[in-house]
Design a protein around this motif. Structure first.
Motif, short mmCIF file in Angstrom:
data_model
loop_
_atom_site.label_atom_id
_atom_site.label_comp_id
_atom_site.label_asym_id
_atom_site.label_seq_id
_atom_site.Cartn_x
_atom_site.Cartn_y
_atom_site.Cartn_z
N GLU A 35 12.37 36.83 16.81
CA GLU A 35 13.00 35.73 16.07
C GLU A 35 12.07 34.54 15.88
OE1 GLU A 35 15.55 33.40 19.39
OE2 GLU A 35 16.10 35.50 19.09
N TYR A 36 10.85 34.62 16.37
CA TYR A 36 9.88 33.53 16.24
C TYR A 36 8.70 33.92 15.36
CZ TYR A 36 12.46 31.44 20.06
OH TYR A 36 13.45 30.91 20.84
N GLN A 37 8.91 34.85 14.44
CA GLN A 37 7.84 35.33 13.57
C GLN A 37 7.34 34.24 12.61
OE1 GLN A 37 6.39 38.51 13.62
NE2 GLN A 37 7.53 38.72 15.52
N GLU A 38 8.15 33.24 12.35
CA GLU A 38 7.78 32.21 11.37
C GLU A 38 7.09 31.01 12.00
OE1 GLU A 38 11.58 31.39 9.74
OE2 GLU A 38 11.80 33.39 8.90
N VAL A 39 6.69 31.12 13.25
CA VAL A 39 6.01 30.01 13.93
C VAL A 39 4.66 29.77 13.27
CG1 VAL A 39 4.91 29.33 16.09
CG2 VAL A 39 7.17 30.30 16.13
N LYS A 40 4.38 28.49 12.97
CA LYS A 40 3.09 28.11 12.40
C LYS A 40 2.37 27.23 13.41
CE LYS A 40 4.75 28.26 7.71
NZ LYS A 40 5.15 27.48 6.56
N PHE A 41 1.10 27.52 13.61
CA PHE A 41 0.29 26.73 14.53
C PHE A 41 -0.33 25.57 13.76
CE2 PHE A 41 0.78 30.84 16.39
CZ PHE A 41 0.93 30.58 17.74
N VAL A 42 0.09 24.36 14.13
CA VAL A 42 -0.31 23.17 13.39
C VAL A 42 -1.70 22.70 13.80
CG1 VAL A 42 0.29 20.78 12.88
CG2 VAL A 42 2.09 22.48 13.14
N LYS A 43 -1.89 22.44 15.10
CA LYS A 43 -3.20 21.99 15.54
C LYS A 43 -3.41 22.32 17.01
CE LYS A 43 -2.19 17.19 16.74
NZ LYS A 43 -2.49 15.81 16.48
N ASN A 44 -4.68 22.33 17.37
CA ASN A 44 -5.09 22.60 18.74
C ASN A 44 -5.08 21.29 19.52
OD1 ASN A 44 -6.23 23.77 20.99
ND2 ASN A 44 -8.30 23.55 20.22
N LEU A 45 -4.55 21.32 20.73
CA LEU A 45 -4.54 20.15 21.60
C LEU A 45 -5.39 20.43 22.83
CD1 LEU A 45 -0.71 19.44 21.48
CD2 LEU A 45 -2.48 18.31 20.15
N SER A 46 -5.99 19.41 23.37
CA SER A 46 -6.81 19.57 24.57
C SER A 46 -5.91 19.51 25.81
CB SER A 46 -7.85 18.46 24.63
OG SER A 46 -8.52 18.50 25.86
N PRO A 47 -5.88 20.57 26.61
CA PRO A 47 -5.02 20.56 27.81
C PRO A 47 -5.36 19.44 28.78
CG PRO A 47 -5.80 22.78 27.38
CD PRO A 47 -6.54 21.86 26.45
N SER A 48 -6.64 19.09 28.90
CA SER A 48 -7.02 18.05 29.84
C SER A 48 -6.52 16.67 29.39
CB SER A 48 -8.53 18.03 30.05
OG SER A 48 -9.19 17.81 28.83
N SER A 49 -6.46 16.43 28.08
CA SER A 49 -5.96 15.15 27.60
C SER A 49 -4.44 15.04 27.76
CB SER A 49 -6.34 14.93 26.14
OG SER A 49 -5.65 15.84 25.31
N LEU A 50 -3.77 16.18 27.93
CA LEU A 50 -2.32 16.20 28.13
C LEU A 50 -1.94 16.27 29.61
CD1 LEU A 50 -1.45 18.84 25.39
CD2 LEU A 50 -1.31 16.37 25.18
N ASN A 51 -2.92 16.18 30.49
CA ASN A 51 -2.71 16.34 31.94
C ASN A 51 -2.11 17.70 32.26
OD1 ASN A 51 -3.77 13.84 32.61
ND2 ASN A 51 -1.81 12.82 32.34
N MET A 52 -2.58 18.71 31.56
CA MET A 52 -2.11 20.09 31.76
C MET A 52 -3.31 20.97 32.04
SD MET A 52 0.75 20.29 28.77
CE MET A 52 1.25 21.93 29.19
N ASN A 53 -4.07 20.65 33.06
CA ASN A 53 -5.29 21.39 33.37
C ASN A 53 -5.02 22.83 33.81
OD1 ASN A 53 -6.90 19.21 32.76
ND2 ASN A 53 -6.75 18.38 34.81
N PHE A 54 -3.79 23.15 34.10
CA PHE A 54 -3.44 24.52 34.50
C PHE A 54 -3.27 25.43 33.29
CE2 PHE A 54 0.23 21.71 34.49
CZ PHE A 54 1.05 22.31 33.57
#
Length: 163
Positions: free
Chosen positions: A57-76
């Motif tokens: 049901e998620y076949q229409e997902v579009k990837f808009v842009k790449n985000l840096s995990p370290s800038s989001l405090n998501m280093n994991f």
């Protein structure tokens, strides 16, 4: 200045120029490799969305842009993308999980309105088989989903505070 001092200055300048050039080469190659890595993660995410039976049901997902995990405090996370599907906006993230035969990278989708993380499949061209086949238990998936949900909720709160 005498000739011996000039010779020593030339040697030190040459040594400094060598280390500066080596540093710039290393920085440039790291920059190029990070771009290639993000492209590989993007291709893998598209493959998982198209091939995994969980994401029908998620076949229409579009990837808009790449985000840096370290800038989001998501280093994991290995890679984080901003996604859209119809009017919904959210995120997709690759998360390392330990399985029967080693470490696997799972793709998770999170939509802002739903506040729920969804496991999509495993990276590495193996999205067509269930995760249990590779030793990824439902408990492992649930732990990863809860960790990502709380991280994305914190990200949303921080984004609202900045506005």
């Amino acid at each position: 200045m005498n000739n011996s001092n000039l010779e020593q200055i030339k040697k030190y300048l040459l040594l400094f120029a060598f280390f500066t050039a080596a540093g710039l080469i290393l920085w440039g190659s790291g920059y190029i490799v990070s771009g290639l890595k993000n492209d590989a993660y993007l291709q893998e995410a598209v493959y998982i969305i198209k091939k995994s039976p969980i994401t029908s049901e998620y076949q229409e997902v579009k990837f808009v842009k790449n985000l840096s995990p370290s800038s989001l405090n998501m280093n994991f996370c290995n890679a984080v993308f901003e996604v859209e599907m119809k009017e919904k906006k959210g995120y997709a993230a690759f998360f390392n999980m330990s399985g029967k035969y080693g470490m696997y990278q799972g793709l998770f989708l999170y939509f802002k309105g739903e506040r729920k993380c969804l496991f999509c499949g495993l990276g590495g061209g193996i999205a067509d088989k269930p995760a249990v086949y590779y030793g990824i238990t439902p408990l492992t998936i649930s732990i990863a989903e809860h960790k990502l949900e709380s991280a994305f909720e914190k990200l949303e709160i921080n984004n609202k505070e900045e506005k």
